[in-house]
Scaffold this active site. Structure first.
Site, PDB file in Angstrom:
ATOM      1  N   ASP A 169       0.819  -1.032  -0.124  1.00 55.28           N
ATOM      2  CA  ASP A 169       0.048   0.098  -0.013  1.00 55.28           C
ATOM      3  C   ASP A 169       0.894   1.269  -0.129  1.00 55.28           C
ATOM      4  O   ASP A 169       1.638   1.441   0.917  1.00 55.28           O
ATOM      5  CB  ASP A 169      -0.879  -0.066   1.159  1.00 55.28           C
ATOM      6  N   CYS A 199      -6.465   3.985  -2.558  1.00 57.56           N
ATOM      7  CA  CYS A 199      -6.859   2.690  -2.133  1.00 57.56           C
ATOM      8  C   CYS A 199      -7.925   2.213  -2.785  1.00 57.56           C
ATOM      9  O   CYS A 199      -7.843   1.100  -3.643  1.00 57.56           O
ATOM     10  CB  CYS A 199      -6.727   2.794  -0.596  1.00 57.56           C
ATOM     11  N   HIS A 233     -10.336  -3.300   2.084  1.00 54.94           N
ATOM     12  CA  HIS A 233     -10.763  -1.856   1.877  1.00 54.94           C
ATOM     13  C   HIS A 233     -11.559  -1.598   0.505  1.00 54.94           C
ATOM     14  O   HIS A 233     -11.678  -0.455  -0.281  1.00 54.94           O
ATOM     15  CB  HIS A 233      -9.688  -0.805   1.377  1.00 54.94           C
ATOM     16  N   ASP A 276      -0.524  -0.459  -4.964  1.00 59.52           N
ATOM     17  CA  ASP A 276      -2.039   0.258  -5.278  1.00 59.52           C
ATOM     18  C   ASP A 276      -1.621   1.565  -5.825  1.00 59.52           C
ATOM     19  O   ASP A 276      -2.367   1.915  -6.752  1.00 59.52           O
ATOM     20  CB  ASP A 276      -3.055   0.096  -4.266  1.00 59.52           C
TER      21      ASP A 276
END
Length: 548
Positions: free
Chosen positions: A114, A154, A204, A358
């Protein structure tokens, strides 16, 4: 011969467990051969544990080549009764069913961090960060050096990964929204293609609270499941399995998540290939929470910052970048452990192993923080691929601009799985095998509606843009905004937008952008219009409320 030698080695060690793992790793023969060889390996194992007895008599229906392993150890006696030694075909059938050879389809292990930007790797030229294992991986596989996160934040990225669709198609253009099950997901496509599916780590895309249980109906088809919607408390991190009981990762969550992925690989049934997704939370902020031994590797004052960090942000950037790199090095070690497990299990050559992220992180570059921005530190991500059986063992650097919506069809293409009609991205698998680039060397960039860490108060705005191999061109609702020559100006220090000397280039890129928008069926409307169309409730900053 290799099996025979390792069986002898296992007998010396007295390890039936080792024999079982050996059997799982190396047998690549027809089903009847599996059954017959299973008998011989088990007999040989019993000899190695129980002393001397008469030699094994090969029944007439046993092909001679399948008894050579047992016949070679006739000096190992057996004290057990013969009727206990002679395992029946029923037992062998069970063994063969549990451990029969895989199909020719490769496994997939898709590892993504991330907020790890493309330049923050040793192989990419960063003078500070220590990523020896990823550097080695890049030197042994394919590096897609121009990979882009088209909507660099995200939840939109993750929804696009799951569907192969643009944010305005699947409707997830803000964080903390729930992805519908209307489109065929990547897990559902893999399952239809004969794969087992697994997901470990950050999700998420559920939108029902960041710490709440996610029922099976909202898991987009994933079977094995150890997931939390979202947390960045990496040392006090929780997850759910199939039940509503909240479970805890021990210590730094990326390490124990990786260990769980290793266990999944070791214990996976070999009757089907698997598609495993491992989603790490770091190096996303908070930056200063990696294990101490990694933080000790970086002195903020000794770092070489990128030249596009303004002087007034230098202190903050040094502190945060040192912590960011500590997370990166911790994950580099995790990746090495995961790769070693594939090697140990004899699976590395026929596994598509990918490392990516991401989106990136500005960390002071351009005077900006976090993501959602159209600059390279935000949009460019690492993308490394290795699959010796399918792509060869030669190291390659490719400059095609793969975008987020292209990942799903490319993974399916690499694994020989049918691509659903709902997918909007391009399949780059042939390109990775040495074929033509399916794209036109331009990746579409977007911020559908600014929110969160890119609010209007912070300078956030709707934008659309294109990133080519050489240029970045971005337009806001007010008109042309950014234009960079990334070859002459790799740190994007000089905005060429609306300068007469570059009017022709700007016009050409504007035409290209309009064509990309038409192809993607995007009208480029104000963010409020998309929010209204999808019926979302946002606060005064344009952000969806959520509970931790």
């Amino acid at each position: 011969m290799r099996i025979h030698l390792e069986v002898k080695k296992a007998n010396r060690r007295g390890s039936i467990c080792h024999l079982s793992n050996l059997y799982k790793r190396h047998l690549q023969i027809e089903a009847i051969g599996v059954q017959l060889l299973a008998v011989n390996i088990l007999l040989n194992a019993v000899r190695g544990h129980h002393g001397k007895d008469q030699a094994f008599s090969r029944p007439s229906y046993f092909p001679e080549e399948f008894t050579s392993v047992a016949d070679s150890e006739t000096d190992s006696p057996i004290r057990l009764c013969r009727n206990r030694v002679m395992v029946g075909f029923e037992s062998c059938n069970l063994i063969a069913k549990r451990w029969r050879p895989m199909s020719n389809q490769p496994n997939l292990v898709f590892v993504f961090a991330d907020q790890w930007r493309a330049d923050a790797c040793g192989y990419a030229g960063d003078p500070n960060v220590k990523t020896p294992h990823l550097d080695r991986f890049a030197a042994e596989g394919i590096n897609l050096k121009n990979a882009v996160s088209g909507s660099p934040v995200c939840t939109p990225y993750r929804a696009t990964l799951m569907t192969g669709q643009y944010p305005w198609t699947h409707g997830i253009f803000l964080n903390d929204l729930c992805l519908s099950t209307d489109a065929t997901s990547i897990a559902q496509a893999f399952k239809a293609g004969g794969y087992r599916t697994a997901y470990i780590g950050k999700w998420h895309i559920d939108g029902h609270g960041r710490s709440n249980f996610i029922p099976r109906a909202r898991r987009q088809g994933f079977e094995y499941w150890k997931v939390l919607e979202c947390t960045h408390n990496y040392n006090e991190s929780y997850y759910y399995g199939d039940g509503p009981e909240k479970l805890k990762w021990d210590g730094y969550d990326a390490i124990t998540q990786t260990r769980d992925a290793q266990d999944y690989i070791r214990n996976a049934d070999r009757d089907k290939p698997f598609a495993l997704f491992l989603s790490w939370g770091p190096p996303h902020a908070p930056y200063l929470t990696a294990p101490q031994k990694y933080r000790d590797m970086y002195d903020p004052e000794a770092l070489t910052l990128r030249p596009n960090v303004p002087e007034e942000m230098e202190g903050e950037a040094r502190r945060d970048t040192a912590g960011y790199y500590a997370h990166c090095t911790a994950l580099d070690d995790c990746f090495a452990e995961l790769r070693q497990t594939l090697k140990d299990e004899g699976l590395e050559d026929n596994t598509v192993l990918i490392f990516t992220s991401d989106h990136g992180d500005m960390i002071g570059c351009q005077g900006q923080r976090k993501k959602q921005r159209p600059w390279d530190e935000s949009i460019r991500v690492p993308f490394l691929v290795r699959h010796p059986n399918g792509l060869g063992a030669e190291s390659k650097v490719l400059d095609g601009l793969i975008n987020s919506q292209d990942i799903m069809p490319t993974l399916l293409g690499l694994c020989g799985v049918e691509i659903p009609e709902s997918v909007e991205g391009l399949d780059y698998s042939t390109y990775l095998r040495g074929g033509e680039n399916p794209g036109e060397d331009a990746a579409l960039l977007s911020c559908v509606s600014p929110f969160g860490q890119f609010t209007r108060e912070m300078g956030g705005r709707e934008f659309r843009g294109v990133r080519t191999k050489r240029h970045t061109y971005v337009r806001s609702l007010d008109g042309p905004w950014l234009l960079y020559d990334n070859e002459m100006d790799p740190y994007q220090l000089e905005n060429l937008c609306d300068k007469p000397a570059h009017a022709e280039l700007q016009s050409e890129l504007d035409v290209l952008l309009n064509r990309k928008l038409d192809e993607a069926n995007d009208q480029f409307l104000p963010g409020e219009e998309y929010i209204r169309r999808w019926g979302y409730k946002v606060d005064e900053t344009g952000t969806v409320g959520y509970t931790n």
